[in-house]
Structures are given as structure tokens and as C-alpha cells.
Write an enzyme that holds these catalytic residues in place. Structure first.
Site, PDB file in Angstrom:
ATOM      1  N   MET A  38       0.859  -1.188   0.000  1.00 60.70           N
ATOM      2  CA  MET A  38       0.000   0.000   0.000  1.00 60.70           C
ATOM      3  C   MET A  38       0.896   1.239   0.000  1.00 60.70           C
ATOM      4  SD  MET A  38      -2.901  -1.134   2.756  1.00 60.70           S
ATOM      5  CE  MET A  38      -3.574  -2.796   2.715  1.00 60.70           C
ATOM      6  N   MET A 139     -11.812  -7.925  -5.139  1.00 65.07           N
ATOM      7  CA  MET A 139     -11.741  -7.450  -3.756  1.00 65.07           C
ATOM      8  C   MET A 139     -13.103  -7.647  -3.097  1.00 65.07           C
ATOM      9  SD  MET A 139      -8.705  -6.563  -3.151  1.00 65.07           S
ATOM     10  CE  MET A 139      -8.956  -5.835  -1.540  1.00 65.07           C
ATOM     11  N   GLY A 144      -7.288  -1.394   1.541  1.00 63.20           N
ATOM     12  CA  GLY A 144      -6.690  -0.416   2.448  1.00 63.20           C
ATOM     13  C   GLY A 144      -6.421  -0.915   3.840  1.00 63.20           C
ATOM     14  N   GLY A 146      -6.692  -4.683   6.647  1.00 63.35           N
ATOM     15  CA  GLY A 146      -7.156  -6.049   6.892  1.00 63.35           C
ATOM     16  C   GLY A 146      -8.264  -6.050   7.921  1.00 63.35           C
ATOM     17  N   GLY A 147      -8.788  -7.237   8.191  1.00 62.97           N
ATOM     18  CA  GLY A 147      -9.755  -7.417   9.270  1.00 62.97           C
ATOM     19  C   GLY A 147     -11.142  -6.860   9.008  1.00 62.97           C
ATOM     20  N   GLY A 178     -10.162 -10.494   1.247  1.00 62.78           N
ATOM     21  CA  GLY A 178     -10.737  -9.599   2.248  1.00 62.78           C
ATOM     22  C   GLY A 178     -11.912 -10.217   2.971  1.00 62.78           C
ATOM     23  N   GLY A 179     -11.733 -10.404   4.282  1.00 60.66           N
ATOM     24  CA  GLY A 179     -12.855 -10.860   5.116  1.00 60.66           C
ATOM     25  C   GLY A 179     -13.172 -12.329   4.972  1.00 60.66           C
ATOM     26  N   GLY A 199      -5.940 -12.953   5.809  1.00 62.01           N
ATOM     27  CA  GLY A 199      -4.912 -12.385   6.688  1.00 62.01           C
ATOM     28  C   GLY A 199      -5.288 -12.670   8.142  1.00 62.01           C
TER      29      GLY A 199
HETATM   30  C1  DX5 Z   1      -7.077  -5.072   1.895  1.00 60.41           C
HETATM   31  C2  DX5 Z   1      -6.118  -6.228   1.984  1.00 60.41           C
HETATM   32  C3  DX5 Z   1      -6.731  -7.259   2.908  1.00 60.41           C
HETATM   33  C4  DX5 Z   1      -5.870  -8.414   3.246  1.00 60.41           C
HETATM   34  C5  DX5 Z   1      -6.686  -9.567   3.828  1.00 60.41           C
HETATM   35  O1  DX5 Z   1      -6.513  -4.055   1.165  1.00 60.41           O
HETATM   36  O2  DX5 Z   1      -5.850  -6.725   0.690  1.00 60.41           O
HETATM   37  O3  DX5 Z   1      -7.903  -7.697   2.294  1.00 60.41           O
HETATM   38  O4  DX5 Z   1      -5.221  -8.843   2.133  1.00 60.41           O
HETATM   39  O5  DX5 Z   1      -7.251  -9.123   4.954  1.00 60.41           O
HETATM   40  P1  DX5 Z   1      -8.200  -9.995   5.882  1.00 60.41           P
HETATM   41  O6  DX5 Z   1      -8.112 -11.432   5.451  1.00 60.41           O
HETATM   42  O7  DX5 Z   1      -7.631  -9.768   7.261  1.00 60.41           O
HETATM   43  O8  DX5 Z   1      -9.556  -9.435   5.693  1.00 60.41           O
HETATM   44 ZN    ZN Z   2      -4.531  -7.978  -0.821  1.00 61.64          ZN
END
Ligand code: DX5
Ligand code: ZN
Length: 219
Positions: A38, A139, A144, A146-147, A178-179, A199
Site C-alpha cells: 500500500m 476485492m 486499504g 485487513g480485518g 478480504g474478510g 490475513g
Molecule cells: C485489503 C487487503 C486485505 C488483506 C486480507 O486491502 O488486501 O484484504 O489482504 O485481509 P483480511 O483477510 O484480514 O480481511
Molecule cells: Zn490484498
């Protein structure tokens, strides 16, 4: 698609012990290491650059799946390839009419090229460039951090993309990011996704290997 792969994101790792984190991921059966870059412009947060990729490259033989959440990603391709990236994914929103050229540029280095669409970008926006990509990243959260919670409506985008690819005779990976957790992984896979980024779910697990296997085998 039966080759379901799990790409834990190091965004949720302890940045002060990143080498140990990727070694643990490899021991726990991860298929790829998802590296969330990022730049503080495309998204507000700054995470790490190509030096981190070079550092983790020394600690794992797994593919490094680099997710460039950056403006002008074309200016960063060479340095990330030199650092050891196995694949580079750029955001359609940062490339727009340059997307095809940038994907071709990535492939010219002999690494995998990916294109990502954020939740509000229609997947049809990238139909005309998927020939030049090895992977589509959908996505399931706003890029931007995690979590976050998976945005349900993005599953339909994966279904739409998978049927477009099948009709076009294009065998491509679809990654979702993501998520993703043990509860929704089966839904993610049945929507046509074959690479799951996770993540938080992986790094907060008491048994990383069990969690990775659960995500991969979710039905
Ligand atoms: C967002 C990131 C997150 C990450 C995964 O920009 O790309 O989505 O990789 O995050 P979790 O699995 O913690 O939602
Ligand atoms: Zn990612």
C-alpha cells in the site's frame, strides 16, 4: 476448478518478525504468500515496498503474490520483479485505459500478471484485458486494511467473472481478498474463486495449519 489455493496475507503478520511469519506460513501449508503493498496514495495506509519482498524472498520458496495497491503501478513493476515477486496484481482503478499495456509489461518479465477490481468496480470493466492476465483479483472488501467484513455482493462478481471466462474459453485463476474466514470460505469457493486470500483468519488462528486446511477444504 479444483485446485483451491490459500494465500495468507502478511498484512496481518508481526512486521517485526516477518521472516519467521512466512516460514511459519510455509510450514503450515500455505500455497502462496499474499503481500499487500500500500503506497499511501491509492489507499491511505502505507505498508511496505520491494525491500520487504526481497527480505521475505530469503525465507520462503513459496510464490510471492504481490498485490499493488498503488498509483502508477507501471513504475514499480521492475523493482518488485527484481526483489523476487512471483506475481504482480495491479488495480484496474489505478490503470484504467493503460491496464492492458501494464499487464503485458508485467508478463514481459516472465512473472504472473493479475488485475484487481475494487467492490464498486463492475467486473465487466476488465473483460477486455483478461486475455493479458493470468489472474483476476476480486476485492471482497474496500482496499486499504485487513480485518474487514466480506462484502456479500462481491460473490456475485466472482460468479459473473467465472462464467465470462468459461464462455470465452479462458482458464484463469480468480482470487478473492478480504474478510474470508472458515464460515464463508465454502461460499467463496462455490462462487468460482480458486485462490483465497486470508490475513486475519490465518494469523489469529491457534492452529494455522488446521485453519489453512479448513479454508482449502471448505464445502
Ligand atoms: C485489503 C487487503 C486485505 C488483506 C486480507 O486491502 O488486501 O484484504 O489482504 O485481509 P483480511 O483477510 O484480514 O480481511
Ligand atoms: Zn490484498
Amino acid at each position: 476448478m479444483n485446485d483451491i489455493r490459500i494465500a495468507p496475507s502478511i498484512l496481518s503478520a508481526d512486521f517485526a518478525a516477518m521472516g519467521a511469519a512466512v516460514e511459519q506460513l510455509e510450514r503450515s501449508g500455505a500455497d502462496l504468500i499474499h503481500c499487500d503493498v500500500m503506497d499511501g496514495s491509492f489507499v491511505p495506509k502505507i505498508t511496505f515496498g520491494s525491500d520487504m519482498i526481497a527480505a521475505v524472498r530469503k525465507h520462503t520458496s513459496l510464490p510471492l503474490d504481490v498485490h499493488l495497491m498503488c498509483v502508477s503501478p507501471q513504475n514499480k513493476i521492475e523493482e518488485f520483479v527484481k526483489a523476487g515477486a512471483s506475481g504482480l496484481t495491479v488495480h484496474f482503478e489505478a490503470c484504467i485505459d493503460k491496464t492492458k499495456k501494464i499487464l503485458q509489461f508485467i508478463r514481459s518479465f516472465g512473472v504472473r500478471a493479475g488485475v484487481s477490481v475494487s467492490p464498486d468496480t463492475p467486473v465487466s470493466s476488465v473483460y477486455d484485458v483478461l486475455e493479458e492476465a493470468d489472474m483476476l483479483l476480486i476485492m471482497s472488501v474496500y482496499p486499504g486494511r485487513g480485518g474487514q467484513k466480506l462484502i456479500e455482493r462481491t460473490l456475485a462478481k466472482a460468479e459473473e467473472a467465472r462464467s465470462f471466462l468459461e464462455n470465452a474459453g479462458l482458464k484463469r485463476d480468480i482470487e478473492m481478498d478480504g474478510g474470508i474466514n472458515e464460515e464463508n470460505a465454502a461460499q467463496v469457493i462455490s462462487s468460482g474463486v480458486n485462490i483465497l486470500v486470508a490475513g486475519n483468519t490465518v494469523f489469529r488462528s491457534q492452529d494455522m495449519a488446521k485453519t489453512i486446511a479448513q479454508l482449502r477444504g471448505a464445502k
